[in-house]
Design a protein around this motif. Structure first.
Motif, short mmCIF file in Angstrom:
data_model
loop_
_atom_site.label_atom_id
_atom_site.label_comp_id
_atom_site.label_asym_id
_atom_site.label_seq_id
_atom_site.Cartn_x
_atom_site.Cartn_y
_atom_site.Cartn_z
N ALA A 4 0.69 -0.99 -0.14
CA ALA A 4 -0.23 -0.26 0.25
C ALA A 4 0.84 1.30 0.05
N GLU A 5 2.16 1.28 0.24
CA GLU A 5 2.89 2.23 0.38
C GLU A 5 3.99 2.29 -0.75
N PRO A 235 -0.91 5.48 -12.10
CA PRO A 235 -1.41 6.03 -10.79
C PRO A 235 -1.78 7.52 -11.05
N THR A 237 -3.84 10.87 -8.75
CA THR A 237 -4.29 11.40 -7.53
C THR A 237 -5.67 11.56 -7.27
N GLU A 238 -6.04 11.78 -6.31
CA GLU A 238 -7.52 12.18 -6.10
C GLU A 238 -8.09 13.38 -6.99
N ARG A 253 -14.32 9.41 -4.27
CA ARG A 253 -13.88 8.46 -3.13
C ARG A 253 -14.74 7.06 -3.23
N LEU A 256 -13.67 4.78 -5.84
CA LEU A 256 -12.12 4.25 -5.58
C LEU A 256 -12.39 3.10 -4.60
N ARG A 262 -5.93 0.80 -4.98
CA ARG A 262 -4.75 0.57 -4.07
C ARG A 262 -4.03 1.73 -3.95
N PRO A 263 -3.74 2.33 -2.72
CA PRO A 263 -3.00 3.61 -2.64
C PRO A 263 -1.49 3.31 -2.66
N THR A 265 2.48 5.90 -3.20
CA THR A 265 2.93 7.16 -3.05
C THR A 265 3.34 7.91 -4.35
N PRO A 270 -0.06 11.32 -2.04
CA PRO A 270 -1.06 10.02 -2.43
C PRO A 270 -1.57 9.75 -3.48
N TYR A 272 -3.32 6.70 -6.52
CA TYR A 272 -4.00 5.32 -6.78
C TYR A 272 -3.72 4.44 -7.96
#
Length: 394
Positions: A4-5, A235, A237-238, A253, A256, A262-263, A265, A270, A272
């Motif tokens: 997740a990171e 990936p 971002t929001e 949200r 998602l 999956r989040p 970096t 952040p 996804y």
């Protein structure tokens, strides 16, 4: 560090873009349908953008015009219709129900309400009259197959009715029912744009009845659209997702969460990816160059663009409304702009020369020759002119 990171840096984001957006040589597509499917949506506000975006990604661009016309107007595998942010796009036909339910319904309700309000203010006929005219016009369009607004008005003369919009204001205007009604029907998913009246660069077009599609649950449709886009462009971002879809942040949200995104970096914070897309992605085997048109879906795909477009380049490459012009790409980043001169020559200028050597210049020249080759005698002027494009096109 857990999955997740996981950090996804600029190099990997550019690698994903090269293959998933069909830009690297080995990733180029065999058909317009493959291009649109990979990108989810092609900007359709400027008709030429669709063809130029496809041609830049086809392994054999010689049949760009013929094959794109076939997909749009013969096979109807692609449809030009209103979508995200009340903008005209070209979508794969199998996405029309998803786009309509996820983004079109709310906009359509506002558009119809606005039309009825403006007509009432002007003393024009009421909603019952408009509904009767609408049904008559749709029946006439179904019989004709495709028609211009003027041709439809021959079958339904009430479409010629006019009313004053914003009387007494500086922007007062005389509106025709056909123009406003067809726009509303387009947003409602009842009609779509058909063949242009002129060449493939023409912005004058016919209308056609929209392909039949099921009515979907809006929340489920939002999840489906977000999954498709995040697969192609993740990936992200929001903020990227909210901007691209035009939805409220609560809708983003919810979608998602629904798809189990999956989040990760990113340099800007952040981000996804879709579930199952956390693994590393290698770059293409060979370096690549691309000449993409104004409003290309790759150049316009994200709100936060620093990872592929340096902020200092933007004043030359964008117009005052935030529309990107024609861009030159090298290995996943924008390094300049291109334009077509009146004699047909395709010219370019590099604004960012860091790491750009003779191999890059040769590859860009090859792309310019490739573009000029399939354009032939056609001259293309972007609808939204940018400072550098206007300078180069002289």
């Amino acid at each position: 560090m857990g999955d997740a990171e996981r950090y996804i840096g600029v190099a990997e984001r550019r690698a994903r873009l090269a293959s998933r957006h069909r830009l690297a040589g080995a990733a180029r597509a065999g058909s317009p349908e493959e291009v649109a499917g990979s990108l989810v949506a092609l900007h359709g506000t400027d008709p030429a953008t669709v063809y130029l975006a496809v041609g830049a990604r086809l392994a054999d661009p010689a049949r760009t015009v013929a094959e794109t016309g076939r997909a749009l107007y013969e096979d109807r595998a692609l449809v030009r219709m209103h979508g995200m942010r009340h903008t005209v796009f070209v979508f794969p036909t199998d996405l029309t129900a998803v786009v309509h339910a996820s983004t079109g319904l709310a906009v359509a309700a506002r558009e119809r309400a606005a039309l009825l309000k403006h007509m009432a203010t002007a003393g024009a006929p009421d909603a019952a009259w408009l509904k009767e005219v609408e049904e008559s016009a749709l029946a006439a369009l179904a019989l004709r197959g495709q028609a211009t607004a003027a041709e439809l008005a021959e079958d339904e003369p009430r479409l010629r009715e006019q009313f004053v919009y914003a009387a007494g204001k500086s922007y007062e205007g005389l509106h025709t029912v056909s123009t406003r009604l067809l726009k509303v029907l387009g947003v409602e998913g009842k009609v779509v744009r058909g063949r242009p009246l002129g060449s493939w660069t023409s912005s004058q077009f016919r209308w056609a009845v929209a392909p039949a599609h099921p009515e979907l649950d809006p929340a489920e449709a939002q999840s489906a659209l977000l999954r498709r886009w995040l697969t192609a462009c993740g990936p992200a971002t929001e903020d990227d997702l909210k901007w691209w879809t035009g939805w409220r942040v609560t809708d983003v949200r919810r979608a998602l969460a629904a798809i189990g995104a999956r989040p990760v970096t990113l340099d800007e914070g952040p981000g996804y990816v879709v579930d199952g897309d956390l693994g590393p992605v290698a770059g293409p085997a060979e370096p690549w160059a691309a000449l993409l048109p104004g409003l290309d879906p790759t150049a316009m795909g994200w709100r936060q663009r620093d990872w592929y477009l340096a902020p200092e380049l933007r004043p030359a490459l964008f117009d005052g409304s935030g529309n990107v012009g024609p861009t030159v790409w090298w290995n996943g980043r924008v390094i300049g702009a291109w334009a077509q001169r009146p004699d047909g020559e395709v010219v370019w200028r590099l604004l960012d020369t860091q790491g750009v050597g003779r191999d890059a210049e040769a590859a860009i020249a090859a792309e310019a020759g490739r573009l000029r080759g399939w354009l032939g005698a056609t001259r293309v002027t972007p609808r939204f002119r940018t400072p550098l494009e206007k300078e180069l096109a002289r």
